[in-house]
Design a protein around this motif. Sequence first.
Motif, PDB file in Angstrom:
ATOM      1  N   LYS A 244       4.348   5.858  -5.162  1.00  0.00           N
ATOM      2  CA  LYS A 244       4.612   5.559  -6.632  1.00  0.00           C
ATOM      3  C   LYS A 244       3.576   6.600  -7.194  1.00  0.00           C
ATOM      4  O   LYS A 244       3.840   7.587  -8.114  1.00  0.00           O
ATOM      5  CB  LYS A 244       4.471   4.387  -6.882  1.00  0.00           C
ATOM      6  N   ARG A 245       2.222   6.373  -7.002  1.00  0.00           N
ATOM      7  CA  ARG A 245       1.314   7.044  -7.752  1.00  0.00           C
ATOM      8  C   ARG A 245       1.112   8.527  -7.460  1.00  0.00           C
ATOM      9  O   ARG A 245       0.575   9.222  -8.250  1.00  0.00           O
ATOM     10  CB  ARG A 245      -0.040   6.324  -7.457  1.00  0.00           C
TER      11      ARG A 245
ATOM     12  N   ILE B 152      -2.044  -3.638  -2.497  1.00  0.00           N
ATOM     13  CA  ILE B 152      -1.681  -2.901  -3.760  1.00  0.00           C
ATOM     14  C   ILE B 152      -3.033  -2.381  -4.243  1.00  0.00           C
ATOM     15  O   ILE B 152      -3.272  -1.110  -4.536  1.00  0.00           O
ATOM     16  CB  ILE B 152      -1.367  -3.720  -5.003  1.00  0.00           C
TER      17      ILE B 152
ATOM     18  N   THR C  14       2.683   1.512  -3.487  1.00  0.00           N
ATOM     19  CA  THR C  14       1.690   2.278  -4.402  1.00  0.00           C
ATOM     20  C   THR C  14       1.206   3.626  -4.361  1.00  0.00           C
ATOM     21  O   THR C  14       1.318   4.568  -5.241  1.00  0.00           O
ATOM     22  CB  THR C  14       0.375   1.441  -4.443  1.00  0.00           C
TER      23      THR C  14
ATOM     24  N   TYR D 296      -3.978   1.510  -4.702  1.00  0.00           N
ATOM     25  CA  TYR D 296      -4.318   2.052  -5.828  1.00  0.00           C
ATOM     26  C   TYR D 296      -5.742   2.810  -5.837  1.00  0.00           C
ATOM     27  O   TYR D 296      -5.903   3.956  -6.272  1.00  0.00           O
ATOM     28  CB  TYR D 296      -4.541   0.983  -6.956  1.00  0.00           C
TER      29      TYR D 296
ATOM     30  N   THR E 213       0.692  -1.365  -0.087  1.00  0.00           N
ATOM     31  CA  THR E 213      -0.166   0.068   0.018  1.00  0.00           C
ATOM     32  C   THR E 213       0.904   1.224  -0.115  1.00  0.00           C
ATOM     33  O   THR E 213       0.565   2.189  -0.832  1.00  0.00           O
ATOM     34  CB  THR E 213      -1.018   0.105   1.296  1.00  0.00           C
TER      35      THR E 213
END
Length: 343
Positions: A225-226, A314, A222, A318, A219
Amino acid sequence: MDIIKGIGLLLAALAMFSLFSLKMPKGQAAMSGLANAAVATFLVEAIHKYISGDLVGISFLGDVGNASGSMGAVAAVILVCMSMKVNPVYAIAAGVSVSGFGILPGFFAGYIVGLIAPELEKRLPLGLDLIAGAIILAPLSRLIAQTVDPLVTLTLDNIGQTIAIAADQSPYIMGFLLGGIIKMICTSPLSSMALTAMLGLQGLAMGIAAIACVGGSFTNGTIFKRLKLGDQSNVIAVMLEPLTQADIVTQNAIPIYSSNFFGGALAGLAAAHFNIINNAPGTASPIPGLLAPFGFNPPQNVILAVLFAAIGGILAGYVGSSFFLLLDKRKGVKKFQPTRATA
């Protein structure tokens, strides 16, 4: 009622833990020392006693695990004192004197010695300070451990046992709630390793806590990164040890903690479904949480639990990042938050 009591006691313990860390002199340093002591003893015991010794059959490594697991109090005193910047000679003299006690009495002995030792060192004559300090602090440390042992161990063990009973009776509900809460603690400046060590969590409850920290790492990766929170090194660092990215986490607390709750909760459900047992308290952290369960469960169960925990982590990352990116876009903000290049 068991669920309410278990979660209520966990939150009460967390409140006390937080107050100690944030309000007591050098409280955060002491808790960091306790977390390190849990890794140095409980994790080594879990890997070498139960995996290398019992599972693989290497008796020498099994003896290493047994020896390490019996030294919780000694490690706690030494590492708590050293985290509080106590003279190493004082720390070791105080530590070896509490052999035979558990990690919790060792923690309290280490903390009190950590407060007293610097003042004692200032007042002792130069040249005699090391010898006299060691002679004074060793019995003091053992006296403190002996005094607090009955009350502290009984109280916190009862809380841990209540949480464990609730997890056994309602595994999926506790998997969701306990997993979510522990992963939030794991990502916060507090220490999930220290908390679970203090509570002496074992069994399914500790398995949920361990797998939640592993799944929640995905988590965090992600989310970072995002939302472009730092570069690739920050993404890797937050997955391996969230505390290394405490400043970024603090700046983006709402998206990170909210996503972490659901990532940990989904991972906790995976641990509950595969009945992951973990009898190594204090291993609620991404790397210890990944390794320790192999000592107590069939390897295929652990692998499947980790796989589904990663998928859940994940997914939570997301969905959470998508929500906050959309929210950010509607506010007309071009960047989610200033980024940082190094850990």
